[in-house]
Design an enzyme around this catalytic site. Structure first.
Site, PDB file in Angstrom:
ATOM      1  N   HIS A 128      89.699  38.326  65.866  1.00 24.88           N
ATOM      2  CA  HIS A 128      90.086  37.731  67.158  1.00 24.88           C
ATOM      3  C   HIS A 128      89.153  36.598  67.589  1.00 24.88           C
ATOM      4  O   HIS A 128      89.449  35.878  68.541  1.00 24.88           O
ATOM      5  CB  HIS A 128      90.101  38.791  68.258  1.00 24.88           C
ATOM      6  CG  HIS A 128      91.145  39.849  68.044  1.00 24.88           C
ATOM      7  ND1 HIS A 128      92.470  39.548  67.855  1.00 24.88           N
ATOM      8  CD2 HIS A 128      91.044  41.209  67.958  1.00 24.88           C
ATOM      9  CE1 HIS A 128      93.149  40.679  67.680  1.00 24.88           C
ATOM     10  NE2 HIS A 128      92.308  41.692  67.727  1.00 24.88           N
ATOM     11  N   ASP A 165      95.962  44.079  60.123  1.00 25.50           N
ATOM     12  CA  ASP A 165      95.577  44.725  61.378  1.00 25.50           C
ATOM     13  C   ASP A 165      96.795  44.708  62.318  1.00 25.50           C
ATOM     14  O   ASP A 165      97.592  43.780  62.285  1.00 25.50           O
ATOM     15  CB  ASP A 165      94.408  43.957  62.018  1.00 25.50           C
ATOM     16  CG  ASP A 165      93.817  44.659  63.234  1.00 25.50           C
ATOM     17  OD1 ASP A 165      92.752  45.298  63.092  1.00 25.50           O
ATOM     18  OD2 ASP A 165      94.411  44.567  64.324  1.00 25.50           O
ATOM     19  N   HIS A 167      96.996  44.140  65.379  1.00 28.88           N
ATOM     20  CA  HIS A 167      96.937  43.054  66.366  1.00 28.88           C
ATOM     21  C   HIS A 167      96.970  41.704  65.656  1.00 28.88           C
ATOM     22  O   HIS A 167      96.485  41.570  64.534  1.00 28.88           O
ATOM     23  CB  HIS A 167      95.654  43.164  67.203  1.00 28.88           C
ATOM     24  CG  HIS A 167      95.519  44.468  67.929  1.00 28.88           C
ATOM     25  ND1 HIS A 167      94.709  45.484  67.465  1.00 28.88           N
ATOM     26  CD2 HIS A 167      96.114  44.926  69.058  1.00 28.88           C
ATOM     27  CE1 HIS A 167      94.802  46.525  68.303  1.00 28.88           C
ATOM     28  NE2 HIS A 167      95.644  46.213  69.265  1.00 28.88           N
ATOM     29  N   ASP A 252      94.521  49.985  62.466  1.00 27.75           N
ATOM     30  CA  ASP A 252      95.092  50.441  63.741  1.00 27.75           C
ATOM     31  C   ASP A 252      96.617  50.432  63.744  1.00 27.75           C
ATOM     32  O   ASP A 252      97.233  50.753  64.762  1.00 27.75           O
ATOM     33  CB  ASP A 252      94.523  49.636  64.914  1.00 27.75           C
ATOM     34  CG  ASP A 252      94.304  48.174  64.595  1.00 27.75           C
ATOM     35  OD1 ASP A 252      94.807  47.692  63.569  1.00 27.75           O
ATOM     36  OD2 ASP A 252      93.617  47.499  65.386  1.00 27.75           O
TER      37      ASP A 252
HETATM   38 ZN    ZN Z   1      93.402  45.547  65.758  1.00 28.29          ZN
END
Ligand code: ZN
Length: 342
Positions: A128, A165, A167, A252
């Site tokens: 991120h 991931d 996200h 995740d």
């Molecule tokens: Zn994540």
């Protein structure tokens, strides 16, 4: 025969958002859980190597000098919160520099032919972190440092990053969105934090077509991920011709994860690793994984071990199922990569 490489550093345990943020999911226990499981199995026969700290110059391959200095200075001043969930404590600069350095050392070893596969297992995570913004638990974008280093200094012409991931890898996208030498394919649950990662975002300028966003609906599991690897990632890789494949390996998307709503099991991550390992073997290029998220420590630990087994050579590729998600994604990608969609 070379053994797969596992990079880590004790500084990973000293970055601790729990110092100031009670209940924070990105906590040292994540790594302890992983290493308990691996230690009990003699590290699955992998060769363990120290993750060195990235130099300032190395970090600046993915970040602005101002960002690198800001993270360092906040740590040196005793640490503090960058936003409501992103912590830069007094030990965090060191931990993040080693996390980036582990990914960089992995790329260096793989491109030097020292192994075919490897994993840098460190924290904080990185995908991120944007050129000048720490966010989403991430300070420095480790996989971006590794990919940029591979192109700038290690002789790679092209690097493929697969981000699985749950996200969106917004930081990695921001760093490479204008480049055609790093192809980012990122699978994320649609509609969740950070809200970016639309299929319409394809990169800009010379990088148009080199950002491939693959949002998937809540509840997606094994069939969707395996079909995307088979129908989109593998053909793209074949046409792009990377010298190195890196996986932004967050866990995740596991069905037990508290932060998201996908349905993978630990074994599914292992099978995904097998498919990417075989893709690398077909293309004759090494495959390295870099730890990102994963917030159920037991599920994370089992998934990392399963991924290492897959990368390390256990298991065989399977015929991928057909899914509407993958069919639609393949059609979209064909606009930029016609030869990949046959
Ligand atoms: Zn994540």
């Amino acid at each position: 025969m070379t053994r797969p490489l596992y990079f880590s550093d004790p500084s990973s345990l000293e970055h601790d958002p729990l110092e100031a943020m009670p209940g924070h999911p990105e906590q040292p226990e994540r790594l302890r859980a992983i290493e308990r499981v691996l230690a009990a199995e003699d590290w699955l026969g992998w060769e363990r190597r120290p993750a060195p700290a990235s130099s300032t110059a190395e970090l600046e391959l993915a970040h602005t000098p101002r960002h690198v200095a800001a993270i360092r200075e906040l740590s040196e001043a005793g640490g503090g919160a960058i936003d409501s969930e992103t912590w830069d404590g007094r030990n965090s600069y060191r931990a993040a520099a080693h996390a980036a350095g582990g990914a960089a050392a992995l790329a260096r070893a793989l491109l030097a032919g020292e192994a075919r596969t490897g994993f840098s297992v460190a924290r904080p995570p990185g995908h991120h972190a944007e050129p000048e913004l720490a966010m989403g638990f991430c300070l420095f974008n480790s996989i971006a440092v590794a990919a940029a280093l591979a192109v700038a200094e290690l002789g790679a012409s092209r690097v493929l990053i697969l981000d699985w991931d749950v996200h969106h890898g917004n930081g990695t996208e921001a760093i490479f969105r204008g480049r055609d030498d790093v192809l980012l394919v990122t699978i994320q649950q649609e509609g969740i934090w950070p809200g970016t990662g639309s299929a319409r975002d394809v990169g800009t300028g010379p990088g148009e077509g080199f950002t491939v966003n693959l949002p998937v609906p809540a509840g997606s599991g094994r069939d969707v991920f395996l079909s995307l690897i088979d129908r989109v990632v593998a053909p793209l890789a074949g046409e792009f011709g990377p010298d190195l494949i890196l996986i932004s390996a967050g866990f995740d998307a596991h069905r037990d994860d508290p932060l998201a709503g996908l349905a993978l099991t630990s074994e599914d991550f292992g099978q995904m690793a097998v498919e990417v390992r075989e893709l690398g073997a077909r293309l004759g290029v090494p495959v390295g994984a870099v730890l990102e998220g994963g917030y159920s420590p037991p599920a994370l630990a089992d998934s990392v071990a399963a991924t290492m087994r897959g990368l390390g050579g256990e298991g065989e590729a399977v015929a991928a199922p057909e899914t509407a998600v993958a069919d639609e994604a393949a059609d979209r990608v064909a606009r930029y990569w016609p030869a990949a969609s046959t």
